[in-house]
Design a protein around this motif. Structure first.
Motif: not given
Length: 587
Positions: A41, A44, A47-48, A51, A393, A395-396, A399
């Motif tokens: 991950n 954050w 990731c934002s 994403g 990832s 998690r990306v 997001y």
């Protein structure tokens, strides 16, 4: 630790995006040069941004859908209706993507509208009772609502009933059973055709202004390939203010290319360099070509099931959409394998694929209930984005799903991206579809391509997968069994390159004599799924297990008989043994 080693470590720590994963595996080669594997991950904020980049990647295909179906649904002259349908598609796509990445196949794969449903939609709305009336009253919102909403409700009902078939296919394990007969010689032509068959979509968008499209392609190539190792100095604070180095071009090549090209189009538009005649194809390079959508959109609007009224169901509609569902299933299975390979994950086991197809069916059910005028499927272009950004990832994508849902609620934001010029979208598609086709071809490394048997299967499947759909497009009435519903199903399947190529390769690979080594089954399902071969690293097969407290379900003996649950019946000596057990169960 020497002073030189300390300095090297500090320099690495200031390189923001992929430090920790790379430190842990600096002696191991990551597949395809990934910065983040599926189970790693980024921060954050990364990731934002990443994403959001995936949202931009899916933008072109998604925003095209309401414009395409607006004609036969009779709301082509109602920008507000187009904007509302588009926002609904965004919201549902984000929600289904969240479901898919969390409890579905659990790959970093985006869900969105599918073109496989558009052909049967056209066939349903071509019936005499759905013909659009003359243009009198066009532009009147009340009249337009009475015109298009009954048509939308007819498509909603057909999608909802057809989706039950996909849910059944997935959660009963029929898809997983079929995968016992699928190897690299089947997956390679299927995934390759996913990219190759979409070249017309890219060409049509890029052809509106080849200058802008090629500019976008050049920017993507420069940012993602030539400048991939260039790090931009940025201020950082670690015990004091210092200068860090951020690999901006490697992580955000698509966003940067779109932003620079969009700004260039804006300058040329203001300077009068693009024609002002809407009939001229180059008009679509203007940044104000679809400005009406931005003006008409609401600031906040929450989509909800049944917002266009109670869906209606007809037998002809259900059988027509069913063809799109079948084509979508075949395409998605190929997408799962492509996504797993690009994200640094082992090939998905049966239970994960079963869940993935089942969740896609649930997504189609939700899309029908909300009234998107379409279903949901895996987005191939976003898989290509993983290959370019080197960030696999999961998690990306999660997001990104939340961002897409927010954009679906904030109407003005969603409408803003409708104004991205078509040539820019076409340039992005050129690169994305090429990456997908290349990923498909890369699966052939596991088979013996010195074998005339394998050369025949792959070559014929690809050419046949292009030739038959081309013939069907030029001869739409070639299928005439006397039963309209059967004609629609066969026609849509034969027009889908991925379905034709997959079926041809599947039959040939399982009927022409060949050893497991020659077919590449052993090396593909065992060696590729190994976590560590001494030189490379992939994620563990555990990435496909259910999350949270649902993990305990795999420890139950009953899980052995439930096709969409992992079955952890014993504790292997190591992760490799467990992966090998998963892989060889398909042989």
């Amino acid at each position: 630790m020497t002073a030189m080693q300390k300095n090297e470590k500090q320099e690495i720590e200031m390189s923001v995006p992929s430090v920790e994963p790379q430190l842990e595996t600096e002696k191991k080669k990551r597949p395809l040069g990934l910065s983040y594997l599926i189970d790693e991950n980024p921060p954050w904020y990364m990731c934002s941004l990443l994403g959001f980049q995936h949202f931009l990647t899916m933008l072109g295909s998604t925003l095209a859908i309401p414009f395409i179906i607006s004609g036969p649904m009779c709301f082509a002259d109602n920008p507000l209706a187009i904007s509302e349908v588009l926002s609904t598609i965004y919201f549902v796509s984000g929600f289904v993507t969240l479901l898919q990445t969390t409890i579905g196949v659990r790959l970093p794969i985006v869900q969105g509208g599918t073109f496989a449903f558009i052909t049967p939609t056209f066939a349903i709305l071509s019936l005499p009772k759905w013909a659009c009336p003359t243009a009198e009253g066009s532009g009147n919102s009340t009249v337009d609502s009475e015109l298009w909403k009954p048509r939308m409700r007819e498509i909603q009902g057909a999608i909802m009933v057809s989706s039950l078939f996909q849910i059944f296919i997935g959660f009963t394990g029929l898809v997983g059973f079929l995968l016992r007969f699928i190897g690299p010689l089947t997956i390679a032509p299927t995934v390759t055709l996913v990219g190759v068959a979409l070249f017309r979509v890219a060409a049509d968008n890029a052809g509106n202004h080849w200058g802008i499209s090629m500019t976008t392609i050049v920017f993507i190539a420069v940012f993602s390939q030539y400048l991939t190792n260039v790090k931009v100095p940025v201020p950082a604070y670690r015990g004091g203010l210092r200068i860090g180095h951020f690999p901006l071009f490697r992580l955000f090549p698509i966003i940067l290319a779109i932003a620079v090209s969009w700004a260039l189009c804006a300058i040329i538009t203001v300077a009068g360099g693009f024609p002002s005649d809407p009939m001229n194809p180059q008009y679509k390079a203007r940044t104000d070509a679809r400005i009406a959508v931005l003006k008409e959109a609401k600031w906040l609007r929450f989509p909800y099931p049944g917002q266009w009224g109670m869906p209606t169901v007809s037998l002809a509609g259900v059988f027509g959409i069913l063809a799109g569902v079948l084509a979508s299933i075949i395409e998605s299975v190929g997408d799962y394998y492509a996504c797993a390979r690009l994200a640094g994950a082992p090939p998905p086991p049966e239970h994960a694929i079963n869940r993935g197809i089942g969740i896609e069916g649930l997504g189609c059910l939700l899309a029908g209930a909300f009234g998107t005028g379409n279903g949901t499927t895996s987005y191939s272009e976003n898989i290509g984005a993983i290959g370019i950004t080197k960030v696999g990832s999961r998690r990306v994508i999660q997001y990104g799903a939340i961002i897409v849902m927010i954009i679906g609620v904030v109407g003005k934001v969603g409408a803003l991206f409708v104004s991205i010029p078509d040539p820019i979208v076409g340039g992005v598609f050129m690169v994305m579809f090429g990456m997908i086709a290349a990923v498909g071809i890369s699966n052939l490394q596991f088979a013996d391509m010195n074998s005339s048997r394998n050369l025949f299967i792959v070559g014929f499947s690809i050419v046949f997968g292009l030739a038959l759909p081309h013939y069907m497009e030029n001869h739409p009435n070639a299928i005439d069994t006397g039963v309209t519903e059967i004609d629609q199903i066969l026609t849509v399947l034969m027009k889908t390159s991925m379905a034709v190529g997959c079926i041809a390769a599947l039959i040939l690979d399982n009927t022409i004599p060949g050893t497991l080594e020659e077919r590449g089954l052993k090396s593909w399902r065992c060696d590729l799924s190994a976590e560590n071969d001494g030189n490379s690293q992939t994620a563990s097969i555990r990435v496909y297990d259910l999350p949270f407290c649902l993990k305990r379900l795999g420890d139950c003996k009953a899980a052995k008989y439930i096709p969409f649950l992992p079955y952890n019946h014993s504790e292997p000596n190591n992760v490799y043994d467990m992966e090998l057990e998963y892989s060889t169960s398909n042989l």
